[in-house]
Each structure stands twice: as structure tokens, then as C-alpha cells.
Design a protein around this motif. Sequence first.
Motif, short mmCIF file in Angstrom:
data_model
loop_
_atom_site.label_atom_id
_atom_site.label_comp_id
_atom_site.label_asym_id
_atom_site.label_seq_id
_atom_site.Cartn_x
_atom_site.Cartn_y
_atom_site.Cartn_z
N GLN A 117 -7.67 4.69 4.64
CA GLN A 117 -8.56 3.95 3.75
C GLN A 117 -8.59 4.54 2.35
OE1 GLN A 117 -12.94 3.95 4.43
NE2 GLN A 117 -12.67 1.77 4.89
N GLN A 118 -8.53 5.87 2.28
CA GLN A 118 -8.49 6.50 0.96
C GLN A 118 -7.23 6.11 0.19
OE1 GLN A 118 -10.97 8.27 -0.44
NE2 GLN A 118 -12.17 7.84 1.43
N ASP A 119 -6.11 6.00 0.89
CA ASP A 119 -4.86 5.57 0.22
C ASP A 119 -4.95 4.09 -0.19
OD1 ASP A 119 -3.76 8.07 0.50
OD2 ASP A 119 -2.80 7.60 2.42
N MET A 120 -5.62 3.29 0.64
CA MET A 120 -5.75 1.87 0.32
C MET A 120 -6.65 1.67 -0.90
SD MET A 120 -5.94 0.11 4.09
CE MET A 120 -5.88 -1.54 3.40
N LYS A 121 -7.61 2.55 -1.10
CA LYS A 121 -8.43 2.47 -2.30
C LYS A 121 -7.58 2.73 -3.55
CE LYS A 121 -12.79 3.89 -0.14
NZ LYS A 121 -13.85 4.93 -0.09
N LYS A 122 -6.59 3.61 -3.40
CA LYS A 122 -5.70 3.87 -4.54
C LYS A 122 -4.78 2.68 -4.79
CE LYS A 122 -5.69 8.86 -3.67
NZ LYS A 122 -4.86 10.04 -3.32
N VAL A 123 -4.43 1.94 -3.71
CA VAL A 123 -3.56 0.77 -3.87
C VAL A 123 -4.21 -0.27 -4.76
CG1 VAL A 123 -2.51 -1.15 -2.59
CG2 VAL A 123 -2.39 1.17 -1.69
N GLN A 124 -5.56 -0.34 -4.72
CA GLN A 124 -6.26 -1.31 -5.55
C GLN A 124 -6.05 -1.04 -7.03
OE1 GLN A 124 -10.12 -2.45 -2.82
NE2 GLN A 124 -10.25 -0.64 -4.11
N GLU A 125 -5.67 0.17 -7.37
CA GLU A 125 -5.46 0.51 -8.77
C GLU A 125 -4.02 0.26 -9.20
OE1 GLU A 125 -6.69 4.53 -9.26
OE2 GLU A 125 -8.69 4.20 -8.38
N LEU A 126 -3.18 -0.26 -8.29
CA LEU A 126 -1.79 -0.58 -8.60
C LEU A 126 -1.61 -2.10 -8.66
CD1 LEU A 126 -0.01 1.95 -6.20
CD2 LEU A 126 -0.16 2.14 -8.70
N GLU A 127 -0.54 -2.52 -9.36
CA GLU A 127 -0.17 -3.93 -9.41
C GLU A 127 1.34 -4.07 -9.47
OE1 GLU A 127 -1.62 -5.89 -12.84
OE2 GLU A 127 -0.92 -4.35 -14.24
N VAL A 128 1.83 -5.17 -8.93
CA VAL A 128 3.26 -5.47 -8.97
C VAL A 128 3.55 -6.17 -10.29
CG1 VAL A 128 5.15 -6.68 -7.86
CG2 VAL A 128 3.34 -5.66 -6.48
N ILE A 129 4.38 -5.57 -11.11
CA ILE A 129 4.68 -6.16 -12.42
C ILE A 129 6.03 -6.87 -12.44
CG2 ILE A 129 3.26 -4.46 -13.61
CD1 ILE A 129 5.79 -2.93 -14.34
N ASP A 130 6.85 -6.63 -11.40
CA ASP A 130 8.15 -7.32 -11.36
C ASP A 130 8.66 -7.32 -9.93
OD1 ASP A 130 10.33 -8.71 -12.11
OD2 ASP A 130 11.29 -7.08 -13.26
N ARG A 131 9.44 -8.36 -9.58
CA ARG A 131 10.03 -8.47 -8.25
C ARG A 131 11.48 -8.90 -8.41
NH1 ARG A 131 7.22 -12.42 -4.01
NH2 ARG A 131 5.59 -10.84 -4.29
N LEU A 132 12.37 -8.09 -7.81
CA LEU A 132 13.80 -8.35 -7.87
C LEU A 132 14.29 -8.62 -6.46
CD1 LEU A 132 14.84 -5.48 -10.32
CD2 LEU A 132 14.29 -7.85 -10.89
#
Length: 657
Positions: A605-620
Amino acid sequence: MGWSGRECGAVRCAYDGSTGEAGAVEMEQVTGYASDDSGSDNGSSSLNANQPSGDNYMSQDESYSGNINANGDNERNNIDDDNAESEVDASRSGSSCQGGVDGPSGNDEHSDDDQFDLDMCYDEYQQESLDRHWSVMVKTFRSLDEVYMFYNKHARERGFSIRKDSLKRSKDRARTVRLRRYLCSAAGKRQAKFCTMEGRTRRLRPESRFFYEAHLKVKLDKKLNLWYVSSFFDDHSHTLARPDEVPFLRSHNQIKAFERAEILAMAGAGIRKHIIFDNVVSRYGSYAKSPFQRTKLYNMCYREKMKLLAQGDADTAIGIMLTRKDRDPDFFFEHTVDAEGRLQNLFWCDSQSRRDYLDYGDVVVFDSTDKMNMYGMPFIPFVGLNNHRCTTVFACAIVSDETEATYVWLLNTFLKANCQKRPKSVITDGDAAMIRAIRKVLSDLWHRLCSWHIEKNMQKHLNHKSLKEFRALLYYATTHKVFEERWAAFVRKWQTERMKTWLHRMYRKRTLWAASYLSGGFFLGMRSNQRSESLNSSLHLHLDYGMTIVDMIVHYENCIVRLRENEAYDDYTASQTLPVTVTECQAIESYAAKAFTQANFYMLQQDMKKVQELEVIDRLTGTDSQRFVVAWKNNRDHRFNVDYTPDSQKKHELDCP
């Protein structure tokens, strides 16, 4: 207290001389037994034919003073009626000379009042003693145990201790006990050989025998199968104990069978003896009301321990193992002995420990600790982490030394007990013999040295200003090339003649402690043998340097019981409760809450809280895989490439530029 010779004579004169036969008849009617003038001690009683038999009766074949020898005659401490009468007359004449209640005297009026008070107190004392005497004489009992309990209770109230004296048996083939005599513990005289310092170096014990024989004698009525009091004498020549001194008297300082079982159960659970006694005192309200005292408890525990070790400490330990093997067929143990037949090594694990190793044995931590027993034999537990990230024990061993050969035998036995299942990684201390043994037996697995021991050695060998830089080498992972460069720089900057040898030794073992060489290993987040140290510290709470091998085994099992109790509670919590989701990824988090135990879920859960601070800016999108370019929401300069391949057999790669 009882009566002195003058008092006994005076009272007997009052009852025998004044009442005569009428007094004897009155006594017959009270007790239900007729007088036996012959005074024979044949074990039979003379019932009055005119009186019905009852529960309370007595024999008058002896004087009520009870001062009669074992043969039933009145020769011992006999009181002469004539002397008694003369004493009474003398006392009366003496009183009249000094002035009685009705007549004047040469003294003032206050002396008359004092004399009157003394006479009244003396009369009350005589009456109280007489009442107590006859209340005992009319008693009957169903067994000798009941007699002992009654007399011991009477002794406790009076302030003395009792002991069993002589007994007589019937002359028939059954040899039934027909007479039993109980004495005050202070009766009798110490033998002369125990009253001299000849041939002795230690001082003599204080005198505890004072000649006078206060006693209670009972006889068996064969017709009624009851015990009646034939003689009772309650006069003591020694000082009676106060109520707060009574608990230390021998007959009032005894441990009953149910108390013994309770004490041994608490001692077996690892409770110290002084805590057990404090619990007893708290239960009864004070030490004076406790049925036994502290020294009695300690001595009883010591005797039970000596009984357990009667065949020897090692043989008793092996016997315990064999008994557990009979109860638990999957229980495993092995031991070795030296050339003289003495126990050298002992290894054991029960069925639950073996199952735990099959489930959670990916990482094994073991460390030796000595000075936990009277022999100085090292104690070595094998521990790991269970699914709740709590300590679980896989096995335990007691060895005679810490040589390479001993560790090789220990590791081979550990694998044998667990069907040759090898762990993925091992964490140990820096013992050189242990390191060599692991390289021989478990050469193809990850081996890590305990970081706590390295920290301790750092503070001992390095300059305090260099500790921060050395910790960077210890905890931060880099490539092997970068580590070598940083190590060379550290040596050039901080090496001295004093630390040169230690740095050289640490460099040769760098693959066992440096994060740069251990980053690919699987250690479940553990860097030290703290799990083993935690178990050892738990054992130290109940062990001391005087413990035997048997004590260690028993206390080890107590610690295992506590660990498994905690594990059962964690299982209960995991099965009956569900963690609350708090992140935006509700679906993933809900699934993880059901799939993982709570301890592992909260880490995720602590790692998932950090995921909220990330975003996908590109997809190849490629032919067989996809690449996601991920960055922090508040800092897009730091980007991460995540390669995803749908085929589960292929690896998911994460590129962190």
C-alpha cells in the motif's frame, strides 16, 4: 500454654479430691467411656454398657494431663494428690497471710485489688486451659490423617509445630496400627554427638529441642473403627511463636500436592520462582497466611530438578527427545557423542517447524550464542520470516564448539531434517568457521553477513569521521566497477596502520556484505540476523548461566509456544478482517488486500501511494511488447521506461535513466 506441675496438682485436687466418685461418674456421662483403673494399653476400649455409643467419646485409662508413658502406666510426671492438696493449702494460707478479699492486710487497699485481679486472671486461665483440654479429649476421628490435620491446626493456633512420634501395631497378621502419638516439635533432646564441635568446622545448629513432651495420643476403637484421644498434654516449656512467626514452623510450612503441581507448571512455563511466591502471597493476602514460605518453594523446585536429572543432564535431554518422538512421529532429532560418551552436539525440530520451513524457508538466519548454560555450549536457532513477516523457528541446536567440522555437521543435519530442501539465501554473523562451512555445504546460494555485526566492528576499528562513507559502501548498491573505485578512494583517504588489517579482511569478504554485490539476492528485506538475535534475547529473559541442557530445551519450547500463539493471532486477524483501501487504485488495492496478508499488504500500500504521484506521459507499442514512459507529476525531468510483454514467461523490464 499448658499447666505447670503446681497448676496440674491444684486442678486435679479440685476435681478428684473434691468431687470424688461423683466427678468420675459425671465424666463418664459426658464422654461415654468408663474409667479403666488398670491403665493397660491393650488397644481396646471399655464402653459403658448403660451408655449408647456415639461419635464423641474418650478413654479415662490415663490422667487428663496426658503425661503418661507408652505403656499406659502413670509413673511418668505423676502428680501426688497429697502434695497437690498441701500446695493448695499452702497457697490458701499464703493468701490469707497477705490479706484476702474479705480481710484487711498490712498493705494498702490497692495491693488488695491487684491481688484480687491476679487471682481472677489465674482462675480464668485455669478454666480456659481446662476447657481446651476437655474439648480435645472428647474428639473422635475417622483416620490418622484427620488426627494430624486437627492437631496441626490446633498447633498453628497455639504457636508451635508438631511431628509424628511412636506408633503401635496389633499383634495379628494384619499388623494394623492401633496407637499413634504426636509430639510438639520442640519435645525431646538432641543427641550428644550433635552438641559438640569435635571433628566439625561449621558452627552447630541452634538448639530446637527443649525436653518437655507436649503431645496428643490417639487409640483405635476396633468395634467402631474410630480413633479416640487417650492422652493430651498441652504444656510447653519453650516460647510459643507469634502469629507472624507461625508460617516458618515446619509442620505449617508444607506444600500440598495440588500446590506442587501448580508451582511446577508455572516454573515449566518460564515463570521465575520469586514471582511464583509473590503470586501465592498475593492470593492469600500476606506471607503469614501462605501455606508455605519462599525457602520451601525454592527447595522443592530444586529437589524436582535433581529428580529429573538423576540419570544425568545429557541422558535426560535425550530421554525428552525420545518421548517427543513417540508423541510426534515427524519430530526429528540427532545427536553425537565424543570418545568418552559425553554429549557433543544435539539438533532437533518438531513437525510444525519442518512444515514452516517447507512454506517459508527461502531465507534462513542462524547465529550462535554462548554462555546461556552452565557448560558454555553455544545455542544455535535456525529462524526465518513467515507470511506475516514475523519470526518463525525452523530448528535448534546445541553444540560443544564452533569449529568448521561442527558447522558442517549442523548444516548437513539441517538439510537432512528438511528433505534436502535448500534455502535461497542465508544470513549469518562474521564467524570464519561458519563462512567456510556454508561454502562447503551451501555453496550455490546467496550468503550475507549481518549488517549489525559489521556496524559494531566499524565503530571499533574505524575513525568516527569515516563511518558515514563506509555505510554508503555497505548499504547503497552500485555497479561492481563503481564500488571498486569508491573503495579505493576510501582506503586512500582513511586507512591507517591500526585499521589496515581489518580493511584488508573486509575487502576479501566484500561479496558477503556490500550492497553492490548483494543487490540480486533474495533476503526478504532483511539485512541482519536480528530475527535470530530477537529469539536469543527472548530466551535470555528466562535463562541464566546456571541452566542445564534440560532447562534450555524446556525454555526454548516455551518461547516457541509464544511465537506460535502470535502466529495464530495473526492468522485470525487476516481471516476475520480486511484492510481498508485508501488509494485511487481501488480495484488493484482491493484485490491485493485479499491476496496478501496484512503485513505484506501494508508494504504494498505504501508503494501504491507513491504510484499516485506518477503518470504515464507516453506509450510506445511494439510487435511483442509495449513501453510506457512514466514520470513524476511534479517533476517530469525524471522519467522511467516500463517495458511490458503480455507473455507471462518473459520478463518485465524497468529502465530507470
